[in-house]
Design a protein around this motif. Structure first.
Motif, short mmCIF file in Angstrom:
data_model
loop_
_atom_site.label_atom_id
_atom_site.label_comp_id
_atom_site.label_asym_id
_atom_site.label_seq_id
_atom_site.Cartn_x
_atom_site.Cartn_y
_atom_site.Cartn_z
N HIS A 140 0.84 -1.20 0.00
CA HIS A 140 0.00 0.00 0.00
C HIS A 140 0.87 1.25 0.00
CE1 HIS A 140 -3.09 2.85 1.20
NE2 HIS A 140 -3.99 1.92 0.86
N ALA A 161 1.79 0.69 -10.49
CA ALA A 161 0.89 0.93 -9.37
C ALA A 161 -0.52 0.57 -9.81
CB ALA A 161 0.97 2.38 -8.92
N ASP A 163 -4.82 0.94 -8.40
CA ASP A 163 -5.82 1.31 -7.41
C ASP A 163 -6.67 0.09 -7.10
OD1 ASP A 163 -5.13 4.04 -7.11
OD2 ASP A 163 -6.06 4.47 -9.05
N ARG A 168 -4.34 2.63 -3.18
CA ARG A 168 -3.29 2.47 -4.19
C ARG A 168 -2.18 1.55 -3.68
NH1 ARG A 168 -2.83 4.43 -8.90
NH2 ARG A 168 -0.90 4.97 -9.93
N GLU A 169 -1.81 0.59 -4.52
CA GLU A 169 -0.74 -0.35 -4.23
C GLU A 169 0.38 -0.11 -5.22
OE1 GLU A 169 -0.74 -3.27 -2.03
OE2 GLU A 169 -2.56 -2.52 -1.12
#
Length: 176
Positions: A140, A161, A163, A168-169
């Motif tokens: 995260h 990245a 969502d 968001r990761e």
């Protein structure tokens, strides 16, 4: 360094796997570290935990490693091997073979004592043994503590990245 022994889970340890997972998702940082809640994990039946543990203990595409201090399970990390053309937990297509580090947890009172290092070392060795080129993980964007720990262990952001339902990761990778 850690006083915890790290090893792969064993087939008969499904209750311990269940209990550690429930403890992990109940951790105060769990909301940004895991994709399930304590309530969701508590609702799973014994057959789920038995199957999950069998896959993690004996499978060629998954392995769960646990850290045990004395008689207490204090940490865990799982590696999932993804083949090209499959999708990951977020629905992304996997373009090349990949070993994903997931479900990483260390009890609060064992953090900073080398448990994470030992778990990642075992996970990395297993991934290499099954032919993976390093480890990939998603973390995260707001989990600065985890990002710092992973950077210390040789992971770096890949620039990808996504969502997700928990926010968001970012993807990180550590070469083998």
């Amino acid at each position: 360094m850690t006083d915890a022994a790290v090893r792969r889970v064993r087939l008969h340890e499904w209750r311990e796997v269940r209990d550690l997972r429930i403890r992990a998702v109940g951790d105060p940082a769990a909301a940004i570290a895991f994709l399930t809640t304590r309530e969701q994990e508590l609702a799973r039946d014994d057959a789920h935990w038995q199957s999950r543990t069998a896959d993690s203990a004996l499978g060629l595409n998954a392995a769960q490693f646990v850290a045990i201090a004395g008689e207490q399970w204090v940490g865990s990390a799982t590696v999932l091997v993804r083949e090209p053309g499959t999708t990951d937990v977020f629905g992304r297509e996997v373009p090349a073979p990949r070993a994903e580090l997931v479900g990483v947890f260390v009890d609060a009172d064992h953090r900073g004592q080398g448990v994470l290092d030992a778990l990642v070392a075992e996970a990395s060795a297993w991934a290499e043994a099954v032919g993976a080129n390093g480890l990939t993980l998603d973390v995260h964007i707001d989990n600065a503590r985890a990002q710092a720990a992973y950077r210390r262990l040789g992971f770096s952001a890949t620039g990808l990245a996504l969502d997700t339902e928990v926010g968001r990761e970012i993807q990180m990778h550590r070469p083998g």
